[in-house]
Scaffold this active site. Sequence first.
Site, PDB file in Angstrom:
ATOM      1  N   SER A 247     -70.318  22.968  17.992  1.00  0.00           N
ATOM      2  CA  SER A 247     -69.073  22.982  18.760  1.00  0.00           C
ATOM      3  C   SER A 247     -67.976  22.263  17.971  1.00  0.00           C
ATOM      4  CB  SER A 247     -69.319  22.342  20.132  1.00  0.00           C
ATOM      5  OG  SER A 247     -68.209  22.507  20.987  1.00  0.00           O
TER       6      SER A 247
ATOM      7  N   HIS B 161     -72.959  27.947  25.944  1.00  0.00           N
ATOM      8  CA  HIS B 161     -72.493  27.139  24.813  1.00  0.00           C
ATOM      9  C   HIS B 161     -73.444  25.978  24.515  1.00  0.00           C
ATOM     10  CE1 HIS B 161     -69.695  25.458  21.964  1.00  0.00           C
ATOM     11  NE2 HIS B 161     -69.579  24.329  22.640  1.00  0.00           N
TER      12      HIS B 161
ATOM     13  N   ASP C  20     -72.870  32.515  24.651  1.00  0.00           N
ATOM     14  CA  ASP C  20     -71.806  31.511  24.558  1.00  0.00           C
ATOM     15  C   ASP C  20     -70.461  32.205  24.729  1.00  0.00           C
ATOM     16  OD1 ASP C  20     -70.039  29.504  23.959  1.00  0.00           O
ATOM     17  OD2 ASP C  20     -70.894  29.009  21.997  1.00  0.00           O
TER      18      ASP C  20
END
Length: 380
Positions: A157, A355, A322
């Site tokens: 991320s 995610h 995601d």
Amino acid sequence: MSRQFPSDSVGLVHPRTVHFDHPLQLSSGETLTTYDIVYETYGELNPARSNAVLICHALSGNHHAAGYHDPDEKKPGWWDNMVGPGKVIDTDRFHVVSCNNIGGCHGSTGPATVNPDTGIPYGPDFPIVTVQDWVASQAQLADFLGIEQWAAVVGGSLGGMQAMQWAIDFPDRIRNAVLIAAAPKLTAQNIAFNEVARQAICSDPGFHEGRYYETQSEPWRGLRLARMLGHITYLSDDLMSEKFGRDLREGKINFDYGVEFQVESYLRYQADSFAGSFDANTYLLMTKALDYFDPAAATGGDLSAALKDVKADFLVISFTSDWRFAPYRSREIVRALHDNDLNVSYAEVESHQGHDAFLLKIPQYLDVFTAYMDRVAASC
């Protein structure tokens, strides 16, 4: 009797703090005259100093990536399932460094730190920092540790964005960059989610324009709402349906506004836990750093041109479920790297976890990640 940790755990770890007296020039034009960085290390640095791996944390992460801070700690570091003896990031082979970024709220200099010029916490006076600023401060940490070049910089991320920035800003100091569930910049929708979260915090009566350290109240409600919103975007609809469905806590509808569905109870629990351990001003800073990240802005939006001086090899991993940082965003990075004839391995992992999949032990993910890190270890 001392606690027995799992054989693949790094065991007890002790955070350390390094103080820097030389100024750090920030992207905003402001300067941090002095600052502290809290970090942890796992595994030994080899004589050639060639086996160091930097782990960059995501929005709500910190320096505590693996192991335990005390024998009674029930939950290990946030990436403990990836870092340790015999694990993907194998501490029998790598010297791993994990730090809390400046602006954070877990020991590194941030909004809650006392401003040496005023004698009170910085609060809203703490300058907004960017991914580029974090990388610059991490380079100072590497200098302090005597690490001239990272075998790999790894992150998921927002951490993956830092790994990319490392490859751009310090091409000679990184041999491999591992970008997991990342993107070359945020979409308008992602910026919108971040703004709603910030508004939840700033509109809380306890926020006091960011100077709540000096009052008897804190913006707990706003921070809780921000976390609930963020957490929803980190999960997929499939995972939420699998975990909660439309299950009722009491098996019946009560026709009121209390907590009736299991998913409501879960979100409130996550929000309470987060608000008790995170700082609202840091949350504002971290989301702004996400919004501002756009290395191609300096080249007129041309990501390939932004990556023209990069020398590192790359592993890029995305997850099919995601929707916050969808696979097509990772493929944008891969194409730009290929435009520069760089060595890139790319995997799109089948998942239903959303995610947050980058934090989990998904077989295909582990296989790809392990194979790449085996190659990195062999090159050390």
